[in-house]
Enzyme design. Structure first.
Site, PDB file in Angstrom:
ATOM      1  N   TYR A 135      -3.090   7.793   7.680  1.00  0.00           N
ATOM      2  CA  TYR A 135      -2.428   9.183   7.449  1.00  0.00           C
ATOM      3  C   TYR A 135      -2.233  10.046   8.570  1.00  0.00           C
ATOM      4  CZ  TYR A 135      -1.704   8.954   2.266  1.00  0.00           C
ATOM      5  OH  TYR A 135      -1.096   8.610   0.835  1.00  0.00           O
ATOM      6  N   LYS A 185     -10.451  -3.909   3.497  1.00  0.00           N
ATOM      7  CA  LYS A 185      -9.591  -5.091   3.973  1.00  0.00           C
ATOM      8  C   LYS A 185     -10.115  -5.584   5.238  1.00  0.00           C
ATOM      9  CE  LYS A 185      -6.125  -7.729   3.035  1.00  0.00           C
ATOM     10  NZ  LYS A 185      -6.104  -8.865   1.959  1.00  0.00           N
ATOM     11  N   ASP A 217      -6.911  -5.826  -2.318  1.00  0.00           N
ATOM     12  CA  ASP A 217      -5.958  -6.726  -3.065  1.00  0.00           C
ATOM     13  C   ASP A 217      -6.832  -7.217  -4.257  1.00  0.00           C
ATOM     14  OD1 ASP A 217      -7.568  -8.370  -1.632  1.00  0.00           O
ATOM     15  OD2 ASP A 217      -5.796  -9.834  -0.966  1.00  0.00           O
ATOM     16  N   ASP A 241      -5.225   6.386  -2.348  1.00  0.00           N
ATOM     17  CA  ASP A 241      -3.945   6.873  -2.917  1.00  0.00           C
ATOM     18  C   ASP A 241      -3.251   5.698  -3.829  1.00  0.00           C
ATOM     19  OD1 ASP A 241      -1.594   8.552  -2.952  1.00  0.00           O
ATOM     20  OD2 ASP A 241      -0.465   7.057  -1.611  1.00  0.00           O
ATOM     21  N   ASP A 245      -3.234   5.887  -8.349  1.00  0.00           N
ATOM     22  CA  ASP A 245      -2.086   5.851  -9.011  1.00  0.00           C
ATOM     23  C   ASP A 245      -2.120   4.781 -10.076  1.00  0.00           C
ATOM     24  OD1 ASP A 245      -0.932   8.045  -7.736  1.00  0.00           O
ATOM     25  OD2 ASP A 245       1.060   6.948  -7.760  1.00  0.00           O
TER      26      ASP A 245
HETATM   27  C1  IPM Z   1      -1.467  12.270  -3.499  1.00  0.00           C
HETATM   28  C2  IPM Z   1      -0.158  12.228  -2.876  1.00  0.00           C
HETATM   29  C3  IPM Z   1      -0.119  12.649  -1.609  1.00  0.00           C
HETATM   30  C4  IPM Z   1      -0.875  11.547  -0.659  1.00  0.00           C
HETATM   31  C5  IPM Z   1       1.461  12.927  -0.950  1.00  0.00           C
HETATM   32  C6  IPM Z   1       2.216  13.915  -1.725  1.00  0.00           C
HETATM   33  C7  IPM Z   1       1.347  13.317   0.629  1.00  0.00           C
HETATM   34  O1  IPM Z   1       0.527  11.144  -3.379  1.00  0.00           O
HETATM   35  O2  IPM Z   1      -2.252  13.272  -3.517  1.00  0.00           O
HETATM   36  O3  IPM Z   1      -2.054  11.144  -3.987  1.00  0.00           O
HETATM   37  O4  IPM Z   1      -0.432  10.708  -0.446  1.00  0.00           O
HETATM   38  O5  IPM Z   1      -2.256  11.874  -0.608  1.00  0.00           O
HETATM   39 MG    MG Z   2      -0.705   9.652  -4.287  1.00  0.00          MG
END
Ligand code: IPM
Ligand code: MG
Length: 351
Positions: A135, A185, A217, A241, A245
């Site tokens: 990042y 990884k 993975d 990240d 999700d």
């Molecule tokens: C999160 C989001 C952010 C990230 C984006 C909006 C930059 O996806 O907080 O998970 O990648 O950290």
């Molecule tokens: Mg995110």
């Protein structure tokens, strides 16, 4: 006590509004300062994180953040895009530890993307590093010797960056089941080898925590196969990240997951931090009153707990949310038809 409120873009303002109604109902001695962030700030000031917003955030005891992301800004240079506001806040305020709890609420087992008996075992905490990795490494475009366009992003972690996030994760594990899974990884990446070596070094300070390592993975696979095996997961910025999700859909909806981003700074009242739902600005449903405000309401609860040490108030909010979900007040994301305000009303009624 003073909090900064940064609603941001898309559904950010709608979901933040519901969290603030909950805060009002608690009648706590908390001042609020609101500021523009993301595309909303860019359109007014020409920058997604204007200096006055950063100053308001920095001088607060904690930040309630909605979401950033605006398709009308997609063609801008990267440093002017809305996402740079959240990345800039995390970096400028040294908020390096992102806590993302994921647990299945009673009554929602059948709403998970997983089978109910698999989903019901989920109660985990992802500790995601937030200030380093691919990042924040050098990035850019260049031309290869053969004249092709090439994009690059450097992935790196320093020892001290790994050590400080590992310490947070080990302490979190001590406060839970005493198990920690470090995800990397290391079979391919040097960054991950260093990560693993340092996590093992830090583990010597926490003999009461059982440490395990997993390749990312495999972790992604195990997270849907048997998520109940995980308690605390510690991982880098990019893997965290993605896995968070994924964890949200194992729980049932990304509209339910809150997060805290913490650093080392202590204020008079607690640990300074930024609190945000893990979902984005969802431009497709923005302004329609359809967004689920639960993740933001739960982020407010985390703010009260970690930054203001108002633990009883945080527990009241969490109980009201759990009750409202158990009573079947569900938004579109969970197959129901309650709108943003109705969900807020339901939480308030149970508060
Ligand atoms: C999160 C989001 C952010 C990230 C984006 C909006 C930059 O996806 O907080 O998970 O990648 O950290
Ligand atoms: Mg995110």
């Amino acid at each position: 006590m003073k909090i900064a409120v940064l609603p941001g873009d898309g559904i950010g303002p709608e979901v933040t509004r519901e969290a603030l109604r909950v805060l009002d109902a608690l009648d706590l001695p908390i001042e609020r300062a609101e500021a523009l962030v993301g595309g909303a700030a860019y359109h007014v000031t020409g920058h997604p994180l204007p200096p006055e917003t950063l100053a308001i955030a920095e001088s607060s005891d904690g930040i309630l953040f909605g979401a950033v992301g605006d398709p009308t800004c997609d063609a801008l240079e990267r440093h002017l895009r809305p996402e740079q506001a959240i990345l800039g806040l995390r970096k400028a305020l040294t908020l390096f530890a992102n806590l993302r709890p994921a647990k299945v609420f009673a009554g929602l087992e059948s709403h998970s993307a997983l089978r109910p008996e698999v989903a019901s075992a989920i109660n985990l905490l992802i500790v995601r590093e937030l200030n380093g990795d691919v990042y924040f490494g050098e990035k850019g475009f260049r031309t290869t010797p053969s004249g092709e366009r090439e994009g690059y992003d450097i992935m790196s972690y320093s020892e001290s960056e790994v050590r400080r996030i590992a310490q947070i994760a080990f302490r979190a594990a001590q406060g839970r089941s005493g198990r920690l899974c470090s995800v990397d990884k290391a079979n391919v990446l040097e960054t991950s080898q260093l990560w693993r070596d340092v996590v093992i070094e830090v583990s010597a300070e926490y003999p009461d925590v059982t440490l395990e390592h997993m390749y990312v993975d495999n972790a992604a696979m195990q997270l849907v196969k048997s998520p109940g095996q995980f308690d605390v997961i510690v991982t880098g910025n990019l893997f965290g990240d993605i896995l968070s999700d994924q964890a949200s859909m194992c729980v049932g909806s990304i509209g339910l997951l809150a997060s805290a981003s913490l650093g080392a700074r202590q204020t008079e009242y607690g640990t300074f931090g930024l609190y945000e739902p893990i979902h984005g600005s969802a431009p497709d449903i923005a302004g329609k009153g359809l967004a689920n405000p639960i993740a933001t309401i739960l982020s407010l609860a985390m703010l009260l707990r970690h930054s203001l040490s108002l633990v009883a108030a945080a527990e009241r909010i969490e109980a009201a949310v759990a009750r409202s979900l158990a009573d079947g007040v569900l938004g579109r994301d969970l197959g129901g038809n309650a709108g943003t305000t109705e969900i807020g009303d339901a939480v308030l009624a149970r508060l």
